[in-house]
Design a protein around this motif. Structure first.
Motif, PDB file in Angstrom:
ATOM      1  N   MET A 169       0.822  -1.212   0.000  1.00 23.48           N
ATOM      2  CA  MET A 169       0.000   0.000   0.000  1.00 23.48           C
ATOM      3  C   MET A 169       0.852   1.256   0.000  1.00 23.48           C
ATOM      4  O   MET A 169       0.549   2.232  -0.686  1.00 23.48           O
ATOM      5  CB  MET A 169      -0.925  -0.021   1.218  1.00 23.48           C
ATOM      6  CG  MET A 169      -2.036  -1.064   1.148  1.00 23.48           C
ATOM      7  SD  MET A 169      -3.077  -1.082   2.618  1.00 23.48           S
ATOM      8  CE  MET A 169      -3.800   0.559   2.522  1.00 23.48           C
ATOM      9  N   SER A 170       1.936   1.242   0.780  1.00 21.64           N
ATOM     10  CA  SER A 170       2.819   2.415   0.826  1.00 21.64           C
ATOM     11  C   SER A 170       3.466   2.666  -0.526  1.00 21.64           C
ATOM     12  O   SER A 170       3.628   3.818  -0.948  1.00 21.64           O
ATOM     13  CB  SER A 170       3.893   2.221   1.899  1.00 21.64           C
ATOM     14  OG  SER A 170       3.311   2.086   3.173  1.00 21.64           O
ATOM     15  N   ALA A 171       3.832   1.557  -1.210  1.00 23.56           N
ATOM     16  CA  ALA A 171       4.446   1.711  -2.534  1.00 23.56           C
ATOM     17  C   ALA A 171       3.419   2.222  -3.545  1.00 23.56           C
ATOM     18  O   ALA A 171       3.718   3.093  -4.368  1.00 23.56           O
ATOM     19  CB  ALA A 171       5.033   0.384  -2.990  1.00 23.56           C
ATOM     20  N   ASN A 172       2.188   1.681  -3.485  1.00 25.49           N
ATOM     21  CA  ASN A 172       1.151   2.107  -4.429  1.00 25.49           C
ATOM     22  C   ASN A 172       0.724   3.553  -4.203  1.00 25.49           C
ATOM     23  O   ASN A 172       0.399   4.274  -5.161  1.00 25.49           O
ATOM     24  CB  ASN A 172      -0.073   1.188  -4.309  1.00 25.49           C
ATOM     25  CG  ASN A 172       0.216  -0.215  -4.800  1.00 25.49           C
ATOM     26  OD1 ASN A 172       1.132  -0.429  -5.598  1.00 25.49           O
ATOM     27  ND2 ASN A 172      -0.554  -1.184  -4.326  1.00 25.49           N
ATOM     28  N   LEU A 173       0.717   3.992  -2.942  1.00 29.05           N
ATOM     29  CA  LEU A 173       0.308   5.360  -2.612  1.00 29.05           C
ATOM     30  C   LEU A 173       1.471   6.336  -2.645  1.00 29.05           C
ATOM     31  O   LEU A 173       1.303   7.513  -2.317  1.00 29.05           O
ATOM     32  CB  LEU A 173      -0.358   5.383  -1.225  1.00 29.05           C
ATOM     33  CG  LEU A 173      -1.646   4.581  -1.094  1.00 29.05           C
ATOM     34  CD1 LEU A 173      -2.130   4.565   0.358  1.00 29.05           C
ATOM     35  CD2 LEU A 173      -2.735   5.159  -1.998  1.00 29.05           C
ATOM     36  N   ASN A 174       2.650   5.809  -3.000  1.00 30.91           N
ATOM     37  CA  ASN A 174       3.850   6.648  -3.104  1.00 30.91           C
ATOM     38  C   ASN A 174       4.117   7.406  -1.794  1.00 30.91           C
ATOM     39  O   ASN A 174       4.164   8.640  -1.764  1.00 30.91           O
ATOM     40  CB  ASN A 174       3.713   7.628  -4.277  1.00 30.91           C
ATOM     41  CG  ASN A 174       5.040   8.281  -4.625  1.00 30.91           C
ATOM     42  OD1 ASN A 174       6.109   7.759  -4.295  1.00 30.91           O
ATOM     43  ND2 ASN A 174       4.982   9.426  -5.283  1.00 30.91           N
ATOM     44  N   GLN A 175       4.309   6.629  -0.724  1.00 31.16           N
ATOM     45  CA  GLN A 175       4.588   7.200   0.593  1.00 31.16           C
ATOM     46  C   GLN A 175       5.975   6.729   1.064  1.00 31.16           C
ATOM     47  O   GLN A 175       6.099   5.770   1.833  1.00 31.16           O
ATOM     48  CB  GLN A 175       3.522   6.769   1.595  1.00 31.16           C
ATOM     49  CG  GLN A 175       2.133   7.298   1.272  1.00 31.16           C
ATOM     50  CD  GLN A 175       1.082   6.810   2.244  1.00 31.16           C
ATOM     51  OE1 GLN A 175       1.193   5.725   2.807  1.00 31.16           O
ATOM     52  NE2 GLN A 175       0.051   7.622   2.450  1.00 31.16           N
ATOM     53  N   PRO A 176       7.044   7.368   0.584  1.00 31.57           N
ATOM     54  CA  PRO A 176       8.408   6.916   0.922  1.00 31.57           C
ATOM     55  C   PRO A 176       8.718   7.011   2.416  1.00 31.57           C
ATOM     56  O   PRO A 176       9.549   6.261   2.924  1.00 31.57           O
ATOM     57  CB  PRO A 176       9.304   7.850   0.103  1.00 31.57           C
ATOM     58  CG  PRO A 176       8.445   9.059  -0.172  1.00 31.57           C
ATOM     59  CD  PRO A 176       7.044   8.550  -0.289  1.00 31.57           C
ATOM     60  N   GLU A 177       8.042   7.946   3.131  1.00 34.73           N
ATOM     61  CA  GLU A 177       8.337   8.088   4.558  1.00 34.73           C
ATOM     62  C   GLU A 177       7.925   6.831   5.330  1.00 34.73           C
ATOM     63  O   GLU A 177       8.592   6.458   6.306  1.00 34.73           O
ATOM     64  CB  GLU A 177       7.626   9.323   5.130  1.00 34.73           C
ATOM     65  CG  GLU A 177       6.084   9.277   5.102  1.00 34.73           C
ATOM     66  CD  GLU A 177       5.489   9.683   3.771  1.00 34.73           C
ATOM     67  OE1 GLU A 177       4.253   9.774   3.683  1.00 34.73           O
ATOM     68  OE2 GLU A 177       6.276   9.900   2.837  1.00 34.73           O
TER      69      GLU A 177
END
Length: 439
Positions: A169-177
């Motif tokens: 989900m973090s990768a799909n939502l582009n959330q590097p933090e």
């Protein structure tokens, strides 16, 4: 005063220990009865779990947990039946000892070879009874140790899956933090769990190494809490503090391997029947009136293989895991009735706000229906909740009275989203080929 209380408590424990066989038999008998009664419910629960997985990949986390639950069921009922049998043998030996006392080998008048062998193997009937008593208690304690270990494994596996979904989900939502935190924590969780497992099956080998025990201590504390192993820690260490108990714990690995092999064993007696026979098999589960009630069907089904009134009833299940992407591409203007995995409170209201007619029209575009290679162009669909299969989808009833009496073929093509050269493309694929007979 404190010493007197301790002595009284110790004395009470000793009495309870001597009479524990009664509690063991009571618990074993009651548990076997409940487990046997729960077998059908377990199958029903399995169907519900696999039905959820058709809606979203996120529900896939429930599958390994259910498999652990099923494994626990088998471990409990097999071990408890074994315990009851051993306790029955132990009680019978006590009864025989009351009648005949010790074994009189001189009275048996065996040959010297057998006399020496049996006297060496059966030192004393009392010793035999004592060892049998120890074995019964060990089997009983070992059973519940396995159950708690399976619970710990289930919690650990669930953690891995939750971390995997969080990373996705973090990768799909582009959330590097979030990725900066999740990637090292996932690495620690997986490899730390592996180290913890190695220490467990080696009976504390890492804890004995003074050079690395300090670094291992925080890992041990973390996974003891996460896997709830502190609940059965005393039982585990009480078993491995003597030679007999250590052998029992070390038996866990071959026990798991033997159990896995036996449970996965199948018998194939038909040498000349092919494994793949999609178009040449008449399957009962393709028809509602002959469905076995347990097999989860992700494909279409007819009400019956026989058509006696000129109308063919067809059910097409909705598989959210794959069909959601198709709907998004096919009808981008349609807003979904729900978002996410869990839905509380406002579900009915959200669905009422959705345009049912537009949604039905969009779903209808996902199918092509053929009878004997002839495409049916005017098929009317309706939303349908299947009363037996418990899943949702579309249903249609169309007139086949013009067909001749005899066998016919119903073919269904379904739209699927495929990534071709980096672009999502919709293509029709043949999914069902169902024979039916018009009377």
């Amino acid at each position: 005063m404190a010493k007197d209380k301790k002595k009284t408590f110790v004395k009470w424990l000793e009495i309870l220990q001597q009479e524990s066989w009664q509690l063991e038999l009571l618990i074993s008998g009651f548990a076997i009865f409940l487990l046997a009664s729960a077998y059908d419910e377990l199958d029903s629960f399995e169907y519900q779990i696999y039905l959820l997985t058709t809606g979203s990949d996120y529900y896939g986390t429930l599958v390994p947990l259910f498999q652990l639950l099923r494994g626990s069921w088998y471990v409990l009922i097999i071990n408890l039946i074994l315990h009851v049998l051993l306790r029955g043998l132990w009680i019978s030996t006590i009864g025989i000892r009351y009648v005949s006392g010790e074994i009189e080998f001189d009275f048996l008048n065996f040959s010297p070879k057998f006399d020496r062998f049996l006297k060496k193997r059966i030192v004393s009937f009392d010793v035999y009874i004592e060892k049998l008593e120890q074995l019964c208690s060990i089997v009983f304690g070992f059973t519940f140790l396995i159950i708690f270990i399976l619970i710990s494994c289930g919690i650990f596996i669930t953690g891995i899956m939750m971390l995997a979904f969080s990373l996705e989900m973090s990768a799909n939502l582009n959330q590097p933090e979030w990725l900066i935190f999740l990637i090292p924590f996932t690495f620690f969780y997986v490899f730390g769990g592996l180290i913890y497992f190695i220490d467990f099956i080696t009976l504390g080998w890492i804890k004995k190494r003074k050079s690395i025990s300090g670094m291992y201590f925080p890992i041990y504390r973390f996974f003891s809490f996460i896997t709830l192993s502190f609940v059965y820690r005393a039982l585990y260490y009480n078993l491995i503090d003597n030679r007999y108990g250590r052998k029992v714990v070390l038996f866990l690995i071959p026990y798991a391997l033997i159990f896995t092999l036996i449970s996965s064993m199948t018998f194939q007696t038909q040498a000349f029947l092919p494994n793949y026979r999609f178009n040449e098999t008449l399957g009962n589960n393709s028809y509602d009136d002959t469905w076995d009630g347990n097999t989860l069907m992700s494909s279409a089904s007819l009400y019956s293989k026989f058509v006696d009134n000129g109308y063919l009833e067809l059910y097409l299940p909705y598989i959210g895991r794959t069909d959601d992407n198709v709907i998004k591409i096919l009808c981008p203007d349609i807003e979904p009735a729900k978002k996410g995995v869990f839905f509380f409170g406002k579900g009915d209201k959200a669905r009422n706000m959705m345009n049912a007619a537009a949604a039905l029209d969009c779903h209808s575009q996902r199918f092509k229906i053929y009878v004997n290679d002839s495409l049916f162009s005017d098929v009317k669909y309706r939303f349908y909740d299947h009363p037996q299969r418990k899943n949702k989808g579309l249903a249609t009833i169309f007139d086949v009275s013009f067909l001749n009496r005899g066998e016919h073929k119903l073919k269904i093509e379904v739209l699927f989203a495929r990534n071709i050269k980096g672009k999502d493309t919709l293509i029709f694929q043949l999914t069902d080929n169902i024979p039916f007979w018009k009377e």
